[in-house]
Design a protein around this motif. Structure first.
Motif, PDB file in Angstrom:
ATOM      1  N   UNK A  39       0.760  -1.339   0.072  1.00 27.46           N
ATOM      2  CA  UNK A  39       0.038  -0.085  -0.059  1.00 27.46           C
ATOM      3  C   UNK A  39       0.801   1.264   0.143  1.00 27.46           C
ATOM      4  N   UNK A  40       1.739   1.234   0.868  1.00 30.45           N
ATOM      5  CA  UNK A  40       2.956   2.404   0.766  1.00 30.45           C
ATOM      6  C   UNK A  40       3.540   2.613  -0.781  1.00 30.45           C
ATOM      7  N   UNK A  79       3.972   5.470  -5.965  1.00 35.99           N
ATOM      8  CA  UNK A  79       3.792   5.297  -7.362  1.00 35.99           C
ATOM      9  C   UNK A  79       2.707   6.237  -7.795  1.00 35.99           C
ATOM     10  N   UNK A  80       1.679   6.334  -7.013  1.00 32.94           N
ATOM     11  CA  UNK A  80       0.322   7.233  -7.579  1.00 32.94           C
ATOM     12  C   UNK A  80       1.099   8.616  -7.631  1.00 32.94           C
ATOM     13  N   UNK A  81       1.671   8.927  -6.585  1.00 35.52           N
ATOM     14  CA  UNK A  81       2.089  10.236  -6.365  1.00 35.52           C
ATOM     15  C   UNK A  81       3.144  10.573  -7.591  1.00 35.52           C
ATOM     16  N   UNK A  92      -1.084   8.802 -11.018  1.00 30.65           N
ATOM     17  CA  UNK A  92      -1.979   7.496 -11.494  1.00 30.65           C
ATOM     18  C   UNK A  92      -2.947   7.343 -10.074  1.00 30.65           C
ATOM     19  N   UNK A  93      -4.046   6.356 -10.223  1.00 30.64           N
ATOM     20  CA  UNK A  93      -4.874   6.129  -9.126  1.00 30.64           C
ATOM     21  C   UNK A  93      -5.045   4.532  -8.933  1.00 30.64           C
ATOM     22  N   UNK A  94      -3.723   3.912  -9.061  1.00 28.71           N
ATOM     23  CA  UNK A  94      -3.590   2.470  -8.727  1.00 28.71           C
ATOM     24  C   UNK A  94      -3.948   2.165  -7.318  1.00 28.71           C
ATOM     25  N   UNK A 151      11.060   2.296  -9.110  1.00 25.43           N
ATOM     26  CA  UNK A 151      10.096   3.336  -9.520  1.00 25.43           C
ATOM     27  C   UNK A 151      10.550   4.889  -9.269  1.00 25.43           C
ATOM     28  N   UNK A 152      11.402   5.186  -8.315  1.00 22.43           N
ATOM     29  CA  UNK A 152      12.020   6.321  -8.217  1.00 22.43           C
ATOM     30  C   UNK A 152      13.129   6.453  -9.503  1.00 22.43           C
ATOM     31  N   UNK A 153      13.936   5.602  -9.767  1.00 24.64           N
ATOM     32  CA  UNK A 153      14.705   5.595 -10.804  1.00 24.64           C
ATOM     33  C   UNK A 153      14.125   6.100 -12.266  1.00 24.64           C
TER      34      UNK A 153
END
Length: 238
Positions: A123-124, A129-131, A135-137, A209-211
């Motif tokens: 969840x975190x 990832x949404x931020x 997105x709204x996954x 995801x950050x990279x």
């Protein structure tokens, strides 16, 4: 498309349920428990690729490259993903979406396998990832995914481990694919132990995801263009 590593017992449950598919691609990491033999005994038409075990991501990339059907579904070998849900994924592809990901948190979805720690971590990571990607996954780290075959090249996948599930999602956004989520219910692994390591693989997901968020535009491959038919040669009479 199914990556396998010592999943013979699970394939005895899974393979008979893959009746309504045109092609089965199995990428096996040199299993020692008869995984390949079990698969072929149940489905002699399965396409088997055996390669040294380099991680789930590496196996999935090999399998996607080998697939020839227009629509591809990624399925874990452990029996936790029900093939009876195929129609839900395929219906959205047929409605025009390019990339359809399962969610265990959608209405009708769920999980019998997620521990409290893994659910919290997922969840975190999903919220982050949404931020990062706007997105709204509802579920980032779930590998039940379907896509159009022509989307595979556009994803430009490089991951070798479990983080490939995240790379597929974020690169689908970066490539401008039409994305949808569909509820899915995950059961417990039927036999054996998972190779997933909560902290190690969670860290790899976070780094991925950050990279990729700050990696710049995704370089898209050139489209395949068939050569034009040559013009007929002119004769002197013409």
């Amino acid at each position: 498309m199914i990556p396998t590593l010592n999943e013979a017992d699970n394939l005895r449950w899974l393979m008979p349920r893959l009746t309504a598919v045109d092609e089965i691609v199995i990428v096996d990491g040199q299993s020692t428990d008869g995984t390949v033999e079990v698969a072929l005994a149940i489905r002699p038409d399965a396409k088997i690729i055996v390669e040294p075990p380099a991680g789930k991501g590496a196996a999935m990339r090999t399998g996607m490259a080998a697939a020839t059907c227009d629509l591809i579904i990624m399925l874990d070998a452990d029996g936790s993903m029900d093939p009876a849900e195929f129609d839900s994924f395929l219906a959205l592809l047929c409605r025009g979406f390019d990339f359809v990901k399962g969610t265990r948190y959608g209405c009708g979805g769920g999980s019998d396998d997620l521990t409290g720690l893994r659910s919290l971590g997922n969840r975190m990571l999903t919220r982050l990832a949404n931020l990062l990607y706007g997105q709204h996954w509802s579920d980032l780290c779930y590998g039940y995914v379907a896509m159009r075959r022509d989307a595979v090249r556009r994803l430009c996948l490089r991951s070798t481990g479990f983080e490939i599930e995240t790379e597929m999602c974020v690169n689908a956004v970066r490539a401008g694919l039409r994305i949808a989520e569909v509820p899915s219910h995950e059961t417990e692994r039927r036999y054996g132990q998972s190779n997933l390591n909560t902290f190690r693989d969670g860290w790899r997901v976070l780094k991925t995801m950050v990279r990729l968020r700050f990696a710049g535009p995704l370089e898209q491959p050139e489209p395949d263009v068939a050569p034009a038919d040559p013009l007929p040669a002119l004769t002197s009479a013409e």
